[in-house]
Design a protein around this motif. Structure first.
Motif, PDB file in Angstrom:
ATOM      1  N   SER A  23       6.481   7.134 -10.135  1.00  0.00           N
ATOM      2  CA  SER A  23       7.347   6.997  -8.965  1.00  0.00           C
ATOM      3  C   SER A  23       7.701   5.525  -8.786  1.00  0.00           C
ATOM      4  N   GLY A  66       7.113   3.323  -6.444  1.00  0.00           N
ATOM      5  CA  GLY A  66       6.029   2.437  -6.041  1.00  0.00           C
ATOM      6  C   GLY A  66       5.048   2.193  -7.174  1.00  0.00           C
ATOM      7  N   MET A  67       4.731   3.257  -7.916  1.00  0.00           N
ATOM      8  CA  MET A  67       3.805   3.128  -9.050  1.00  0.00           C
ATOM      9  C   MET A  67       4.424   2.252 -10.138  1.00  0.00           C
ATOM     10  N   ARG A  78       4.027  -1.227  -9.322  1.00  0.00           N
ATOM     11  CA  ARG A  78       2.651  -1.633  -9.620  1.00  0.00           C
ATOM     12  C   ARG A  78       2.499  -1.971 -11.102  1.00  0.00           C
ATOM     13  N   ASP A 124      10.406   2.195  -0.223  1.00  0.00           N
ATOM     14  CA  ASP A 124      10.302   2.682   1.147  1.00  0.00           C
ATOM     15  C   ASP A 124       9.265   1.892   1.930  1.00  0.00           C
ATOM     16  N   SER A 175       6.566   2.636   3.637  1.00  0.00           N
ATOM     17  CA  SER A 175       5.133   2.839   3.439  1.00  0.00           C
ATOM     18  C   SER A 175       4.688   2.283   2.091  1.00  0.00           C
ATOM     19  N   VAL A 176       5.553   2.409   1.067  1.00  0.00           N
ATOM     20  CA  VAL A 176       5.209   1.879  -0.251  1.00  0.00           C
ATOM     21  C   VAL A 176       5.303   0.356  -0.237  1.00  0.00           C
ATOM     22  N   GLN A 177       6.279  -0.166   0.505  1.00  0.00           N
ATOM     23  CA  GLN A 177       6.411  -1.614   0.644  1.00  0.00           C
ATOM     24  C   GLN A 177       5.121  -2.212   1.186  1.00  0.00           C
ATOM     25  N   ALA A 178       4.534  -1.556   2.201  1.00  0.00           N
ATOM     26  CA  ALA A 178       3.296  -2.064   2.775  1.00  0.00           C
ATOM     27  C   ALA A 178       2.192  -2.093   1.726  1.00  0.00           C
ATOM     28  N   GLN A 179       2.163  -1.070   0.858  1.00  0.00           N
ATOM     29  CA  GLN A 179       1.144  -1.033  -0.194  1.00  0.00           C
ATOM     30  C   GLN A 179       1.328  -2.193  -1.176  1.00  0.00           C
ATOM     31  N   ALA A 196       0.451  -5.599   0.368  1.00  0.00           N
ATOM     32  CA  ALA A 196      -1.007  -5.732   0.476  1.00  0.00           C
ATOM     33  C   ALA A 196      -1.605  -6.056  -0.892  1.00  0.00           C
TER      34      ALA A 196
END
Lengths: 321, 324
Positions: free
Chosen positions: B157, B159-160, B163, B187, B189-193, B196
């Protein structure tokens, strides 16, 4: 105040199957994507209703159905009491359709580069056989551009100015409802402020109603009177703006608010949210949010929560209180 | 202050065109210390990505560094030959781009892309490189890393994928990472991940990070110091809390005031009139003066003080620290 728009049990399913020969050879069944399922809400006249959600939540699909660019698979969209898709009287539907206009996200893609601005702005009127003498010039001045810009082409304008042209075009047929799909996402912050202010001014001046679609919580909080939060095609929470921001009830809304970067959040350490948006073709059973939800109980994995009233909020969650 | 990993001094990037020589980056100076995150913020066309690309030596012709110096760990890197810069890029500087799909090769499994990078830059055996690749994926939080090492980018995905790109940028253990809008395509929520994750890796490894973004919220939460760019020049540079709560440059003030903020409610947004001028038509004097509410005669002819790496907060004749 009365509801200008009433959306009831709106559902849209896309067929995302592979071609039949592939299905035959690979032995795969048809695949369906539930982009929007069972969404109901009402928009008051002269108010701003915002739909927020992450990508794939179905917010743009709803917007397209409200302007009749897409047909729903099920459910009803009523505008001024007229069913947009089942009304037998063709003239009534045509009349309603002039009352709805749309502003798109990308002002570079939504203006025909070979048309002069005058023709672009007048099209909603001329396409229905109306006369549009001096209309473009008048509207250009209303959105903060010069009347002489009417004979220019879109490439002569910056992004913010183009979005003003899009707004002018949306105003041409004197609509009551404007659907704005991420109208400022492609713009820089200082230009975004100009466009948002313009939209607020025009709303007051013409008594407009907006369906405002955005992923940006700060913009939504600034613009909206009432907000619907979407997750994977379903409305999970709906509330007046202040009620929603002061006490979000649904765990997803709470997560969304916590994850959004804050201007005054210097060095803020948030526990980043768990997981990602699941595959919409095979959504989780029960509540679609349960695999990521910190409060999930057994019931959430089996039974899909119905919308229920909780104070000023409407929430679709078994646990919220 | 800790020793600087990166020092940029009076960097000027020029693009010769048929009509004039454009300067997308004009006399920019800044430092980044080990373990520090420097945010570079500005509107599109302000020169923030161009600055990042100049540092890592990825300027596309005809753009080139016309003057100025870039020092990385005490080594000057702006005047290296093409073959020399290759050993710096990837080894000393890692890069994370905006779109994770276009920065990965769609035809190679991610494991192969990681081991290729590790073998290129580190003196390890193939087996060791593969182990390191798995470790790198685990470090950025990809579940079942050993099993997914043979997956292709399209199997992840968004976000992955980002990473994986971060793992790729970090696998040769660089001292500097340039992250150019790493979360813009993701998105909330993924941006926050991802933010971090960047903060955590920076803290644990002491990597210096240059975070290019246009999102003031991300800047506020992630960075230690922030550089505000306008029309190719540094408008303001300082500790993030200072700059955001007490902006000294009129442009920063306008930018902060035009950002919708919860506490302001439904009031009108403050707006900066006009838009950033195109590089070919920069006004004389301070580039911001046609939009500046505090413009004075001096601004029309003189471009204002240039910010050096250490002294001075804002490149404005009339910069004030105190704001009403």
């Amino acid at each position: 105040m009365s509801a200008l728009v009433a959306v009831k049990n709106l559902t849209r399913i896309f067929d995302v199957s592979k071609p039949w020969l592939n299905r035959l050879l690979e032995g795969k069944p048809k695949a369906f994507l539930h982009a929007v399922s069972d969404v109901s809400f009402e928009i008051e006249e002269r108010s701003v209703y915002a739909l927020v959600g992450e990508s794939g939540s179905g917010k743009s699909t709803i917007g397209k159905m409200v302007v009749r660019l897409l047909a729903p698979s099920d459910g009803v969209i009523e505008i001024e009491g007229v069913d947009l898709f089942r009304e037998p009287d063709h003239d009534r539907v045509e009349k309603i359709r002039t009352d709805i206009q749309m502003v798109f996200q990308d002002p570079y893609a939504s203006l025909n580069p070979r048309w002069r601005v005058r023709d672009i702005i007048a099209e909603p009127v001329t396409a229905r056989g109306g006369k549009a003498d001096g209309l473009a010039e008048r509207l250009l001045e209303q959105v903060g551009l010069a009347a002489s810009d009417a004979s220019k082409y879109p490439h002569e304008f910056s992004g913010g100015q183009r979005q003003r042209i899009c707004v002018a075009r949306a105003l041409a047929s004197e609509p009551k409802l404007i659907v704005c799909d991420e109208p400022t996402s492609a713009l820089d912050v200082s230009v975004q402020a100009q466009v948002l202010n313009l939209m607020s001014d025009l709303k007051e001046e013409f008594g407009l109603t907006y369906l405002f679609i955005s992923h940006d919580l700060t913009v939504v909080e600034h613009m909206a009177d009432r907000i619907g939060v979407l997750y994977l095609g379903r409305l999970v929470e709906e509330a007046p703006r202040d009620a929603l921001f002061e006490s979000p009830k649904h765990p997803y809304t709470q997560m969304l608010f916590a994850a959004a970067p804050k201007l005054d959040g210097f060095g803020r350490e948030v526990a980043p949210p768990k997981g990602e948006i699941p595959d919409p073709i095979n959504p989780p059973t029960g509540c679609a949010y349960h695999p990521r939800c910190p409060f999930a109980i057994d019931r959430c994995t089996q039974e899909r929560p119905e919308m229920r009233q909780l104070g000023q909020n409407r929430v679709a969650c078994h646990v919220a209180e | 202050m800790a020793k600087s990993v990166l020092s940029v001094r009076d960097l000027v990037v020029e693009i010769p065109t048929r009509h004039a020589v454009l300067r997308p980056v004009d006399k920019v100076s800044f430092d980044i210390a080990a373990g520090e995150i420097l945010g570079v913020v500005g509107e599109s066309g302000a020169g923030k990505s161009m600055t990042g690309n100049a540092v890592i030596g990825l300027l596309d012709r005809p753009a080139h560094i016309a003057s100025g110096e870039i020092w990385l760990n005490g080594q000057r890197v702006d005047n290296l030959r093409r073959d020399q810069i290759r050993s710096v890029r990837g080894k000393e500087i890692g890069m994370v781009f905006q779109d994770p799909l276009t920065s990965l090769n769609p035809l190679l499994p991610i494991g192969e892309q990681l081991t290729e990078t590790i073998l290129e830059h580190l003196p390890v055996s193939k087996q060791e490189a593969e182990d390191r690749a798995v470790a790198a994926l685990e470090e950025v939080g990809i579940p079942a890393a050993a099993a997914r090492i043979n997956s292709y980018p399209h199997e992840f995905s968004g976000g992955m994928r980002q990473r994986v790109v971060i793992a790729l940028a970090l696998c040769a253990e660089p001292s500097l990472v340039i992250a150019d809008e790493p979360t813009t395509a993701l998105d909330v929520s993924v941006q926050a991940q991802i933010i971090a994750l960047l903060k955590q890796l920076c803290r644990e490894r002491g990597t210096a990070v240059m975070l290019v973004t246009h999102d003031m919220g991300v800047i506020a939460e992630a960075v230690d110091r922030v550089a505000v760019m306008y029309a190719g020049r540094l408008a303001e540079l300082g500790p993030v809390r200072e700059v955001l709560t007490r902006p000294a440059h009129p442009y920063t003030r306008g930018l902060m005031a035009s950002t919708p903020l919860a506490s302001k409610g439904h009031t009108r947004l403050n707006q900066i009139p006009g838009a950033m001028p195109p590089l070919a038509r920069l006004p004389k004097g301070c580039a911001f003066h046609p939009r500046c509410p505090e413009v004075q005669d001096k601004c029309l002819s003189d471009p204002g003080p240039t910010l050096s790496g250490c002294g001075g907060r804002a490149a404005c004749w009339f910069a004030t620290e105190e704001v009403a």
